[in-house]
Enzyme design. Structure first.
Site, PDB file in Angstrom:
ATOM      1  N   LYS A  76       0.861  -1.183   0.000  1.00 51.80           N
ATOM      2  CA  LYS A  76       0.000   0.000   0.000  1.00 51.80           C
ATOM      3  C   LYS A  76       0.897   1.233   0.000  1.00 51.80           C
ATOM      4  O   LYS A  76       1.921   1.257   0.705  1.00 51.80           O
ATOM      5  CB  LYS A  76      -0.889  -0.036   1.254  1.00 51.80           C
ATOM      6  CG  LYS A  76      -1.899   1.089   1.350  1.00 51.80           C
ATOM      7  CD  LYS A  76      -2.816   0.888   2.571  1.00 51.80           C
ATOM      8  CE  LYS A  76      -3.888   1.960   2.677  1.00 51.80           C
ATOM      9  NZ  LYS A  76      -4.800   1.739   3.833  1.00 51.80           N
ATOM     10  N   SER A 151      -9.726   1.876   2.826  1.00 49.12           N
ATOM     11  CA  SER A 151      -8.864   2.668   1.987  1.00 49.12           C
ATOM     12  C   SER A 151      -7.834   1.850   1.225  1.00 49.12           C
ATOM     13  O   SER A 151      -7.185   2.370   0.319  1.00 49.12           O
ATOM     14  CB  SER A 151      -8.123   3.699   2.845  1.00 49.12           C
ATOM     15  OG  SER A 151      -7.295   3.048   3.796  1.00 49.12           O
ATOM     16  N   SER A 175      -9.958  -0.672   6.964  1.00 54.60           N
ATOM     17  CA  SER A 175      -9.404  -0.590   5.612  1.00 54.60           C
ATOM     18  C   SER A 175      -8.694  -1.827   5.094  1.00 54.60           C
ATOM     19  O   SER A 175      -8.318  -1.860   3.922  1.00 54.60           O
ATOM     20  CB  SER A 175      -8.457   0.593   5.501  1.00 54.60           C
ATOM     21  OG  SER A 175      -9.201   1.775   5.435  1.00 54.60           O
TER      22      SER A 175
HETATM   23  N1  GLN Z   1     -13.263   4.248   6.462  1.00 50.41           N
HETATM   24  C1  GLN Z   1     -12.550   4.615   7.646  1.00 50.41           C
HETATM   25  C2  GLN Z   1     -12.077   6.033   7.546  1.00 50.41           C
HETATM   26  O1  GLN Z   1     -12.279   6.613   6.548  1.00 50.41           O
HETATM   27  C3  GLN Z   1     -11.406   3.679   7.890  1.00 50.41           C
HETATM   28  C4  GLN Z   1     -10.255   3.912   7.002  1.00 50.41           C
HETATM   29  C5  GLN Z   1      -9.079   3.083   7.374  1.00 50.41           C
HETATM   30  O2  GLN Z   1      -9.206   2.044   8.028  1.00 50.41           O
HETATM   31  N2  GLN Z   1      -7.903   3.571   7.011  1.00 50.41           N
HETATM   32  O3  GLN Z   1     -11.519   6.574   8.442  1.00 50.41           O
END
Ligand code: GLN
Length: 483
Positions: A76, A151, A175
Site C-alpha cells: 500500500k 482505503s 481498511s
Molecule cells: N473508512 C474509515 C475512515 O475513513 C477507515 C479507514 C481506514 O481504516 N484507514 O476513516
C-alpha cells in the site's frame, strides 16, 4: 501462474517449477495489460522487482529457503519505500521519495519478498471506497462500475484481479477487512502493536495497524509471519513472541465458542448478507463450533466516537505537511501564512480537509471535553464490552459490511453514508483487537465477507477458523470474470 497462492508459489519455487524472475516477469506483464481497467497501482517498481527476484533466485540456489523467498507482493502506498515515491494517495506527497524503508517493507524484503509496486489507496487512508485518491478511483474487479472498498482498495483490487498473490495494507477503521469483503479476499487486521508502524504514514496513530491482504487464510498466515514482531523504533510496538501462524491453521474447531452479537443483525444490514453470514455459521457448526448469542451494548456509539478520535489524531498528524518540510509547496507564496494556507489547500483533497477541520474543532479549547474526551470514554466502554464477551466466547462472528460494494460515485455527496459502512469494523480498532474478513458468498455477483474477531494476540485463532472454513468452502477460489 497468476492463479497461484503464496503457499503454492513457495512450493513451486522450492520444487524449481519456475524461478522468481519468471513469475515476477509474468505478473509485471499482467499488471501492464490489465491494471488500466482497475487502476490498482500508483507506481509499478519494475526494476526493483526484477533485481529483488534475481537476488531471491540466487539465495535459493545457494541453499536458502523460506515461504516468502521470491514471493511477489505489493505495498500500500503509505509504507515508506526508500528512493521510491510514497504518495499516500495524495497530491501532497506526489513528489515524495522516502529516504528509508518502513519496518514492514524491510522485514518482508529481508525475507525475500519481491516488491512489484505501490498500490492505490484513499488519500491518507481516509475512506471506504477508494474514490478519494489523487490518482483516481480504483475499480472493483468483480464489477468495474463498483467500488472495491477502501482505503486499501488498490491492494485489494490487485490481489482479487490476480495481479498479485498478496499485498500489505493498513486498517484504521476497517481498511483491510472492508475491501477484503468487497473483493472476496481474506484480510487480517492484527492486534494493535503486533506489527510495527514505523515508516507507515500516520493517519490516526492509536488506531492504525498494518496487516496482510491475500486470497486465503493460509497466505495471510505467511505474510503476517513476515510482518509481525517487536520493533524498538515504534514506541507502541509490543514485545510479545510471534507464534508460528501456519502451525495452528489446521487445529480442530471442536468446541470452539462463537459469539453472535445480537446488535449485528438489526436494521441497516442487507438481509441477503445476513443470510450468507448465517450460512457460514452453519458450516462452522458442522466443523464442531458452538454458537452463542452475545451482546455488545455500546456498539451503536462506535461510529460517532471513531469519527471524533480518528480526525482528531489526523489533524495533529497531518500538521507536518505544511509546504516547508515535506511534499507539495504552492507557487510563489507572498508570505509564510500564504505558503501554509495554499500549500495545504492545494495539496490536500476535500475529504482530508474535512477530517482536519473536524479534528481541529474537536480538539479545540471548549470542545475538547464535550467531544474528544467523551469519545475516549466511549472507546473504553466498547473495549469493556468486548472483554466481557470474550469471557464467554472464543471468537465473535458477524458481517464485515452492512452493504454490498456500491456504485462508484453513489455516496460522493454524502460522506456520512460512507462512514456508516464501517459499523462492523471500527470497534476492533477502537479496542485494539485483531479481526479478519473472509469470503462467504456472493449477491448479484458481488462478494460478501464474514468478519471474525478474537482476543488480543489471537491472530492464530482467526487464521485457524478461516482456514478450516476455507477447507470446506470454495468462495475464496473464485476469480472475477476477465481476470
Ligand atoms: N473508512 C474509515 C475512515 O475513513 C477507515 C479507514 C481506514 O481504516 N484507514 O476513516
Amino acid at each position: 501462474m497468476h492463479q497461484l497462492t503464496l503457499a503454492e508459489i513457495a512450493r513451486g519455487l522450492a520444487d524449481k517449477k519456475f524461478s522468481s524472475e519468471e513469475l515476477t516477469r509474468a505478473l509485471l506483464a499482467r499488471i501492464n495489460q490489465l491494471d488500466p481497467q482497475i487502476n490498482s497501482f500508483i507506481s509499478v517498481t519494475e526494476d526493483l522487482a526484477i533485481s529483488q527476484a534475481r537476488a531471491a533466485d540466487a539465495r535459493r540456489a545457494a541453499g536458502e529457503s523460506g515461504a516468502l523467498l521470491g514471493a511477489p507482493i505489493g505495498h500500500k502506498d503509505l509504507f515508506c519505500t526508500q528512493d521510491i515515491r510514497t504518495s499516500c494517495g495524495s497530491k501532497m506527497l506526489d513528489n515524495f521519495k522516502a529516504p528509508y524503508d518502513a519496518t514492514v517493507v524491510s522485514k518482508l524484503a529481508d525475507a525475500g519478498a519481491v516488491t512489484l509496486g505501490k498500490t492505490n489507496m484513499d488519500e491518507f487512508a481516509m475512506g471506504s471506497a477508494n474514490e478519494s485518491s489523487y490518482y483516481g478511483a480504483v475499480k472493483n474487479p468483480w464489477n468495474l462500475e463498483h467500488v472495491p472498498g477502501g482505503s486499501s482498495g488498490g491492494s485489494a483490487a490487485a490481489v482479487a484481479a490476480r495481479l498479485l498473490p498478496a499485498a500489505t495494507a493498513t486498517d484504521t477503521g476497517g481498511s483491510i477487512r472492508q475491501p477484503a469483503a468487497l473483493t472476496s479476499l481474506t484480510g487480517l487486521k492484527p492486534t494493535y502493536g503486533r506489527v510495527s508502524r514505523w515508516g507507515m504514514i500516520a493517519y490516526a496513530s492509536s488506531l492504525d495497524q498494518a496487516g496482510p491482504l491475500a486470497r486465503t487464510a493460509e497466505d495471510c498466515a505467511l505474510l503476517l509471519q513476515g510482518m509481525a514482531g517487536f520493533d524498538a523504533k515504534d514506541s507502541t510496538s509490543i514485545d510479545e513472541p510471534v507464534p508460528d501462524y501456519s502451525a495452528s491453521l489446521n487445529a480442530s474447531l471442536q468446541g470452539l465458542r462463537i459469539g453472535l452479537p445480537k446488535e449485528y443483525f438489526g436494521a441497516g444490514l442487507d438481509p441477503r448478507i445476513a443470510d450468507l453470514v448465517q450460512a457460514s455459521v452453519k458450516e462452522l457448526e458442522k466443523l464442531g463450533a458452538v454458537i452463542k448469542e452475545i451482546s455488545l451494548p455500546n456498539m451503536q456509539h462506535a461510529i460517532p466516537a471513531y469519527y471524533v478520535i480518528a480526525p482528531a489524531e489526523a489533524s495533529s498528524n497531518l500538521s507536518r505537511f505544511d509546504g516547508v518540510r515535506f511534499g507539495y509547496r504552492c507557487e510563489s507564496p507572498v508570505d509564510l501564512t500564504d505558503l501554509y494556507k495554499r500549500s495545504r489547500g492545494e495539496g490536500f483533497g476535500p475529504e482530508v480537509q474535512r477530517r482536519i477541520m473536524v479534528g481541529a474543532y474537536a480538539l479545540s479549547a471548549g470542545y475538547y471535553d464535550a467531544y474528544y474526551l467523551q469519545a475516549q470514554k466511549i472507546r473504553r466502554l466498547i473495549k469493556n464490552d468486548f472483554m466481557a464477551a470474550f469471557n464467554d466466547v472464543d471468537v465473535i462472528l458477524g458481517p464485515t459490511t452492512p452493504n454490498l460494494a456500491w456504485k462508484i460515485g453513489a455516496k460522493n455527496n454524502d460522506p456520512v453514508a460512507e462512514y456508516l459502512e464501517d459499523v462492523y469494523t471500527i470497534t476492533a480498532n477502537l479496542a485494539g483487537l485483531p479481526g479478519l474478513s473472509m469470503p462467504a458468498g456472493f449477491v448479484d455477483g458481488l462478494p460478501v465477507g464474514v468478519q471474525l474477531l478474537a482476543p488480543y494476540f489471537h491472530e492464530g485463532r482467526l487464521l485457524n477458523v478461516a482456514h478450516r472454513y476455507q477447507q470446506v468452502t470454495d468462495w475464496h477460489t473464485r476469480a472475477p470474470n476477465g481476470f
